[in-house]
Design an enzyme around this catalytic site. Structure first.
Site, mmCIF file in Angstrom:
data_model
loop_
_atom_site.group_PDB
_atom_site.id
_atom_site.type_symbol
_atom_site.label_atom_id
_atom_site.label_comp_id
_atom_site.label_asym_id
_atom_site.label_seq_id
_atom_site.Cartn_x
_atom_site.Cartn_y
_atom_site.Cartn_z
ATOM 1 N N GLY A 1 0.825 -1.339 -0.119
ATOM 2 C CA GLY A 1 0.090 -0.184 0.112
ATOM 3 C C GLY A 1 0.856 1.217 0.075
ATOM 4 N N ALA A 2 0.275 2.476 -0.435
ATOM 5 C CA ALA A 2 0.850 3.796 -0.185
ATOM 6 C C ALA A 2 -0.034 4.907 0.192
ATOM 7 C CB ALA A 2 1.270 4.157 -1.719
ATOM 8 N N VAL B 1 0.011 5.323 6.395
ATOM 9 C CA VAL B 1 1.175 4.690 7.035
ATOM 10 C C VAL B 1 2.291 4.269 6.022
ATOM 11 C CG1 VAL B 1 2.040 3.209 8.788
ATOM 12 C CG2 VAL B 1 -0.217 4.080 8.991
ATOM 13 N N GLY B 2 1.962 3.168 5.147
ATOM 14 C CA GLY B 2 3.166 2.604 4.343
ATOM 15 C C GLY B 2 3.535 3.719 3.395
ATOM 16 N N LYS C 1 2.124 -0.096 23.271
ATOM 17 C CA LYS C 1 1.476 0.809 22.386
ATOM 18 C C LYS C 1 -0.035 0.228 22.334
ATOM 19 C CE LYS C 1 0.535 2.943 17.779
ATOM 20 N NZ LYS C 1 0.764 3.003 16.787
#
Length: 315
Positions: free
Chosen positions: A7-8, A11-12, A187
Site C-alpha cells: 500500500g501507499a 502509514v505505508g 502501544k
C-alpha cells in the site's frame, strides 16, 4: 536491500516514501487506481516535522509481484488482514523475504506466523498520526513519526540490522530493539485506552478530561488494559504508565485516535482487533474489565449497525 511496501496510504506511503527519499530500494504494492494516481501526481507527503515531499515511486500490481524482496513492510488495516496476507504471499513464497508488520495489537502475528512461519515475521509498531486525503496526498498530523522494530527470533537479527542500515538518513525515527514485543504491548495498552475512550465519548482527550468523571474513567480503562498486558507477561513499566496517564488526562488536549475519525466518517473501524482482542484476553485471564467491555460493546454495536444499514441500502 529490496523493500516492498504494501500500500501507499497514510502509514505505508509515509514511511515508504521517506525510505525512498533516503535512497532505499523501495517498491509499493498498490491497487490499479492508486497506481494510476501515483503515476500522474506522484507520492505526495505534507509534513511540518519531516518536510514536504513529492516523488515518483516504483509501483507493482498484485499480479506482477515476485519473490525478490528482502523485507515486506506490512501496513494493512486489521479488517483487511486476510486479503492483505494473500497479496504479499507471492513476495514471500519460495523467496528470502521477511515481513515487518506495522499494525496495532498483537493478533495479526498469529495469522502471519501461521502463513509464513514465525522465523519470517519480525516485530514492529509505528507511531504516527497521518491520513490519506481525498486527492491522494498523505498528511502528517503531528510531530511523531517513528518505527520501533526488532527480531522475534534469533535468526532475524541480521536482517533487522540490514533494514536499519537501509533506513539510515530517512526523515523519521527508527528504533531497533530486542524487546519489540514489549513495545508492541505498550502501544496496544495506550491505543486501546485512547481509542476506547475517544470513540465512546465522541471527543478528544481534552474534552473528556474536562468532565467530572472523564479522567477517572480513562485511568480505569488504562488500568484494565495494563492488567491484561501484565497477565500476558508484558507488564507496562511504571514510568511508561505514568507518561500515558498524563497524556490521556490532559485538559485541553486535542489528542484522539484515528479510529474516532473512522467512526465519525461512517467508515470501517478496527474495534475488534484493538478492543475486542484485548477484552478476549482479559476474559481468558478472568480479569474484571467493565470499562473495556462497555467500550468494546460500543464499537461492536457500531459495526453491526453499519452492516445492517448497508444491507438495507442493497435491497
Amino acid at each position: 536491500m529490496r523493500i516492498l511496501v504494501l500500500g501507499a496510504g497514510a502509514v505505508g506511503g509515509y514511511f515508504g516514501g521517506r525510505l525512498a527519499q533516503a535512497g532505499a530500494d523501495v517498491t509499493f504494492l498498490v491497487r490499479p487506481q492508486r497506481a494510476a494516481l501515483l503515476a500522474k501526481a506522484g507520492l505526495r507527503i505534507s509534513s511540518k516535522a519531516g518536510g514536504d515531499l513529492t516523488l515518483l515511486p516504483i509501483c507493482v500490481l498484485a499480479d506482477a509481484v515476485k519473490p525478490v524482496y528482502d523485507v515486506v513492510v506490512f501496513t494493512a488495516k486489521a479488517y483487511d488482514l486476510p486479503s492483505a496476507v494473500q497479496a504479499i504471499a507471492p513476495a514471500m513464497n519460495g523467496g528470502r523475504g521477511y515481513v515487518l508488520p506495522l499494525l496495532n495489537g498483537m493478533s495479526h502475528l498469529d495469522l502471519l506466523d501461521q502463513r509464513f512461519g514465525r522465523e519470517r515475521v519480525l516485530g514492529g509498531v509505528a507511531y504516527i498520526a497521518s491520513t490519506l486525503a481525498p486527492d491522494g496526498e498523505i498528511k502528517h498530523l503531528n510531530d511523531f513519526h517513528r518505527i520501533a522494530f526488532g527480531p522475534r527470533h534469533a535468526a532475524q537479527k541480521a536482517v533487522c540490522e540490514a533494514f536499519a542500515g537501509a533506513a539510515a538518513g530517512a526523515k523519521f525515527n527508527l528504533d531497533l530493539t530486542d524487546a519489540i514485543e514489549q513495545a508492541m504491548w505498550d502501544k496496544w495498552v495506550l491505543l486501546a485506552t485512547l481509542a476506547g475512550m475517544t470513540c465512546l465519548m465522541r471527543a478528544p482527550i481534552g474534552d473528556i478530561a474536562g468532565t467530572g468523571s472523564g479522567a477517572a474513567l480513562t485511568l480505569a480503562l488504562l488500568g484494565e488494559c495494563a492488567a491484561v498486558a501484565q497477565a500476558e507477561g508484558f507488564a507496562t513499566r511504571e514510568t511508561v504508565r505514568a507518561n500515558y496517564s498524563g497524556m490521556l488526562t490532559q485538559k485541553g488536549s486535542a489528542f484522539t485516535a484515528s479510529m474516532l475519525r473512522d467512526v465519525e466518517s461512517g467508515g470501517q473501524a478496527e474495534g475488534e482487533h484493538i478492543l475486542g482482542a484485548m477484552l478476549a484476553r482479559a476474559r481468558r485471564h478472568a480479569l474484571a474489565a467493565p470499562v473495556l467491555e462497555i467500550a468494546t460493546t460500543h464499537l461492536e454495536t457500531y459495526a453491526a449497525r453499519r452492516v445492517r444499514e448497508a444491507a438495507a441500502k442493497a435491497t
